[in-house]
Design a protein around this motif. Structure first.
Motif, PDB file in Angstrom:
ATOM      1  N   CYS A 201      41.731  50.555  42.385  1.00 59.78           N
ATOM      2  CA  CYS A 201      41.471  49.844  41.126  1.00 59.78           C
ATOM      3  C   CYS A 201      40.151  49.089  41.243  1.00 59.78           C
ATOM      4  N   GLU A 202      39.240  49.345  40.318  1.00 62.04           N
ATOM      5  CA  GLU A 202      37.909  48.749  40.397  1.00 62.04           C
ATOM      6  C   GLU A 202      37.781  47.460  39.586  1.00 62.04           C
ATOM      7  N   TYR A 203      38.900  46.931  39.124  1.00 63.15           N
ATOM      8  CA  TYR A 203      38.823  45.666  38.383  1.00 63.15           C
ATOM      9  C   TYR A 203      38.197  44.608  39.290  1.00 63.15           C
ATOM     10  N   PRO A 204      37.198  43.864  38.804  1.00 63.42           N
ATOM     11  CA  PRO A 204      36.405  43.018  39.703  1.00 63.42           C
ATOM     12  C   PRO A 204      37.084  41.753  40.213  1.00 63.42           C
ATOM     13  N   TYR A 205      38.214  41.374  39.636  1.00 65.93           N
ATOM     14  CA  TYR A 205      38.897  40.164  40.106  1.00 65.93           C
ATOM     15  C   TYR A 205      40.316  40.533  40.509  1.00 65.93           C
ATOM     16  N   LYS A 206      40.676  40.248  41.744  1.00 66.27           N
ATOM     17  CA  LYS A 206      41.919  40.742  42.323  1.00 66.27           C
ATOM     18  C   LYS A 206      43.067  39.732  42.314  1.00 66.27           C
ATOM     19  N   ASP A 207      42.815  38.499  41.910  1.00 62.76           N
ATOM     20  CA  ASP A 207      43.782  37.428  42.161  1.00 62.76           C
ATOM     21  C   ASP A 207      44.475  36.894  40.919  1.00 62.76           C
ATOM     22  N   LEU A 208      44.560  37.690  39.869  1.00 63.11           N
ATOM     23  CA  LEU A 208      45.288  37.268  38.670  1.00 63.11           C
ATOM     24  C   LEU A 208      46.760  37.020  38.990  1.00 63.11           C
ATOM     25  N   SER A 209      47.382  36.139  38.229  1.00 62.16           N
ATOM     26  CA  SER A 209      48.842  35.973  38.293  1.00 62.16           C
ATOM     27  C   SER A 209      49.498  37.119  37.527  1.00 62.16           C
ATOM     28  N   GLY A 210      50.832  37.200  37.604  1.00 65.76           N
ATOM     29  CA  GLY A 210      51.551  38.200  36.818  1.00 65.76           C
ATOM     30  C   GLY A 210      51.326  37.996  35.334  1.00 65.76           C
ATOM     31  N   CYS A 211      51.378  36.746  34.899  1.00 66.92           N
ATOM     32  CA  CYS A 211      51.128  36.433  33.492  1.00 66.92           C
ATOM     33  C   CYS A 211      49.672  36.710  33.135  1.00 66.92           C
ATOM     34  N   GLY A 212      48.775  36.506  34.095  1.00 69.03           N
ATOM     35  CA  GLY A 212      47.362  36.810  33.870  1.00 69.03           C
ATOM     36  C   GLY A 212      47.159  38.283  33.561  1.00 69.03           C
ATOM     37  N   ILE A 213      47.899  39.155  34.254  1.00 70.17           N
ATOM     38  CA  ILE A 213      47.798  40.585  33.981  1.00 70.17           C
ATOM     39  C   ILE A 213      48.402  40.898  32.606  1.00 70.17           C
ATOM     40  N   GLY A 214      49.485  40.200  32.256  1.00 73.03           N
ATOM     41  CA  GLY A 214      50.022  40.328  30.903  1.00 73.03           C
ATOM     42  C   GLY A 214      49.003  39.933  29.853  1.00 73.03           C
ATOM     43  N   PHE A 215      48.226  38.894  30.133  1.00 73.11           N
ATOM     44  CA  PHE A 215      47.187  38.447  29.208  1.00 73.11           C
ATOM     45  C   PHE A 215      46.105  39.523  29.063  1.00 73.11           C
ATOM     46  N   LYS A 216      45.707  40.143  30.176  1.00 75.27           N
ATOM     47  CA  LYS A 216      44.701  41.212  30.099  1.00 75.27           C
ATOM     48  C   LYS A 216      45.237  42.393  29.284  1.00 75.27           C
ATOM     49  N   LEU A 217      46.546  42.648  29.399  1.00 70.06           N
ATOM     50  CA  LEU A 217      47.158  43.742  28.635  1.00 70.06           C
ATOM     51  C   LEU A 217      47.052  43.486  27.135  1.00 70.06           C
ATOM     52  N   ILE A 218      47.382  42.269  26.692  1.00 74.84           N
ATOM     53  CA  ILE A 218      47.317  42.034  25.242  1.00 74.84           C
ATOM     54  C   ILE A 218      45.863  41.938  24.771  1.00 74.84           C
ATOM     55  N   GLN A 219      44.968  41.515  25.658  1.00 74.83           N
ATOM     56  CA  GLN A 219      43.535  41.543  25.311  1.00 74.83           C
ATOM     57  C   GLN A 219      43.103  42.974  24.976  1.00 74.83           C
ATOM     58  N   ALA A 220      43.482  43.901  25.865  1.00 75.76           N
ATOM     59  CA  ALA A 220      43.104  45.302  25.659  1.00 75.76           C
ATOM     60  C   ALA A 220      43.822  45.894  24.451  1.00 75.76           C
ATOM     61  N   LEU A 221      45.105  45.593  24.334  1.00 76.35           N
ATOM     62  CA  LEU A 221      45.912  46.136  23.244  1.00 76.35           C
ATOM     63  C   LEU A 221      45.393  45.682  21.887  1.00 76.35           C
ATOM     64  N   ASP A 222      44.886  44.472  21.836  1.00 80.49           N
ATOM     65  CA  ASP A 222      44.435  43.927  20.558  1.00 80.49           C
ATOM     66  C   ASP A 222      43.257  44.700  19.980  1.00 80.49           C
TER      67      ASP A 222
END
Length: 584
Positions: A201-222
């Protein structure tokens, strides 16, 4: 006995920035009109944090939302977005699934709250800690199949649920996994797996929380659902998860927490408002409050009752309803605190009665009657005293289940991986992990875990120590300096609150013990020039300190502004008698 020998803590000066970094930064900010850059101590702290320019300093002090990474850079994100959009378009049933701790429940609340704007074919599911255990459960998949769910979005769990995802696939249920724990050798065959810790996975930041990844999901989904996302409606939950899950407070996490705290203080959602009122704490809410006040209340639902109660409260848009749920969480939290104290007392007794303990590098304790919901907390408290990687186990459903916690600098995940042949189930990260052991293997696991720790830990990590940033003269402890320090927040791992040492000061009034064994002092150079200080849990030291003593203190600074009056208090971390010559 001296204070020094009683505590025997090493004070270690944090490595200073190179002269080149400091000189370059000092030169850049020299002409600035902002007062903070005129303070050499502030510039030294910035350089110590590897801030190299004025522009970097400004971004650090006021992190911009524009600094968030593009969510589409995360492996699997396009697949995840396409599958969710298909489910919405075709009115398929979607279940949002998450772990029962604060990271999992905030993640479920976040994703559920977003998706309910687009579909009514939606529910959420939090597994029962006591009946189902951590992560994705077979019971939950059977329940989803029975209720004809087509898609499950798993948050803060699932990265190691290889066989269970195969089972779901057989049942015709698609999974999207959003997890931040370290993956195993085999990745589950889900529709999409969002986890920056995947090696490819080439995502540049590796230390998101579980909820942080959920936040990235809705960012993309939006992006495909019409750009309706109001970031302020979700970033508060992300901030709570980041602070409470003790992930690094750096880069993207720090941006999310900085702005999440701003929302919490300016426009709190009903659940947070209700928790603040029921917990009797006031604004401004800081990261520390998320860790020690809000986080434990949310966690208490899954520890003592049912994790879904926390989600019920977090998604409620009615303040009166939220207040009722917050009161229930408060009761759970009070019960948790009582159980926590009893378990801690029992654990201390077990250690004191173990003649072999003093020669060990680890702590492993088992008691079949301990409450599964508090053993992680107690493990952390034992580390504060004995400073050893610690595992606490209790009996559940015929197995020994437990929580593991580590000392800074030593990976508990790697220590457990060396015992993985004895583990029925396990997962986690460097600082904390969960595990399940067969009852008949507890003794062997205890032995093997000790060997795993003893064979790999640097012995210096077992010595209590305090790393401090700077030595600061007492005359520098003024309001301006303390206000500048607040700009370094929010604090957390890898962006810790600055720790200072000040030497040759004394108690200007007799010290006293207050509350639950806390040492309270006024320390300074005279009765006209002093600062208030408190040492939590340090009341036992009162007989060794008098107003005649000259002391070196190690501390953090706690500002307090109430009704327009600004005060600062020194939170003592350690005290030693001064060894330097005292001026006549």
């Amino acid at each position: 006995m001296s204070i020094h020998s009683h505590l025997s803590k090493n004070w270690i000066l944090k490595a200073a920035a190179s002269d080149d970094i400091f000189d370059h930064l000092a030169e850049e900010v020299k002409q600035s009109s902002e007062k903070c850059y005129k303070d050499e101590m502030i510039v030294r702290l910035l350089a110590q944090n590897n801030i190299r320019s004025k522009s970097e300093a400004q971004e650090y002090f006021k992190p911009s939302i524009k600094g968030l990474n593009d969510p589409m850079l995360m492996k699997g994100m396009q697949l995840a977005v396409d599958r969710i959009k298909k489910a919405i378009d075709n009115q398929q049933n979607i279940r949002v699934y998450g772990d029962y701790d604060v990271d999992g429940t905030t993640a479920v609340a976040l994703v559920y709250s977003y998706l309910r704007n687009f579909t009514t074919h939606l529910d959420y599911y939090i597994p029962d800690r006591f009946k189902e255990g951590y992560g994705i459960s077979r019971q939950s998949i059977d329940d989803a199949a029975e209720k004809e769910f087509d898609l499950i979005i798993a948050l803060d769990c699932g990265i190691k649920s290889v066989e269970l995802i195969d089972y779901a696939n057989e049942k015709g249920i698609d999974f999207i996994i959003c997890d931040h724990h370290v993956p195993g050798d085999v990745i589950p065959k889900a529709i999409a797996v969002l986890n920056p810790k995947q090696t490819d996975c080439e995502y540049p930041y590796k230390d998101l929380s579980g909820c942080g990844i959920g936040f990235k999901l809705i960012q993309a989904l939006d992006r495909v659902l019409g750009n309706t996302l109001k970031i302020e409606d979700y970033i508060d939950l992300t901030a709570i998860s980041i602070a409470s899950d003790i992930v690094p407070m750096t880069r993207e996490n720090r941006i999310l927490t900085y702005h999440g705290l701003d929302i919490i203080n300016q426009k709190p959602r009903p659940a947070i408002q209700a928790m603040m009122e029921s917990g009797a704490f006031r604004k401004p809410v800081k990261a520390n409050d998320l860790v020690f006040r809000i986080g434990p209340r949310i966690n208490a639902a899954g520890r003592m009752d049912r994790g879904a109660l926390a989600v019920d409260m977090l998604i409620d848009q009615d303040l009166s309803n939220a207040k009722g749920l917050a009161a229930e969480l408060n009761r759970n939290n009070s019960n948790r605190q009582h159980t926590d104290r009893d378990t801690f007392t029992q654990a201390l007794k077990m250690i004191e009665e173990d003649q072999t303990f003093k020669d060990k590098r680890s702590t492993v304790l088992f008691c079949k009657d301990w409450h599964k919901g508090v053993i992680g907390i107690v493990a952390s408290r034992l580390i504060e005293i004995y400073h050893r990687p610690t595992v606490l186990l209790t009996e559940s459903n015929g197995f020994a289940v437990g929580s593991a916690r580590s000392v800074p600098g030593f990976s508990i995940y790697e220590a457990l991986s060396r015992c993985s042949d004895l583990l029925v189930n396990w997962g986690g990260h460097q600082a904390a992990a969960g595990l399940t052991v067969r009852m008949e293997d507890v003794e062997l696991f205890t032995q093997r875990f000790e060997e795993s720790v003893a064979g790999h830990i640097d012995p210096t990590l077992l010595l209590p120590s305090i790393e401090y940033n700077l030595e600061v003269p007492f005359t520098h402890l003024k309001e301006d300096f303390c206000r500048f320090l607040e700009m370094f927040s929010p604090y957390g791992p890898e962006n810790l609150k600055p720790v200072f040492v000040t030497r040759n000061i004394r108690p200007v009034f007799p010290p006293k013990v207050v509350g639950n064994n806390h040492l309270q002092m006024a320390i300074g150079t005279s009765r006209e020039d002093y600062q208030n200080a408190i040492g939590f849990g340090m009341g036992h030291m009162i007989d060794r300190i008098s107003t005649r003593d000259h002391l070196d203190i190690c501390y953090t600074i706690e500002p307090n502004e109430f009704r327009g009056k600004y005060e600062l208090s020194l939170q003592l971390l350690d005290i030693k008698h001064s060894t330097e010559a005292v001026p006549a």
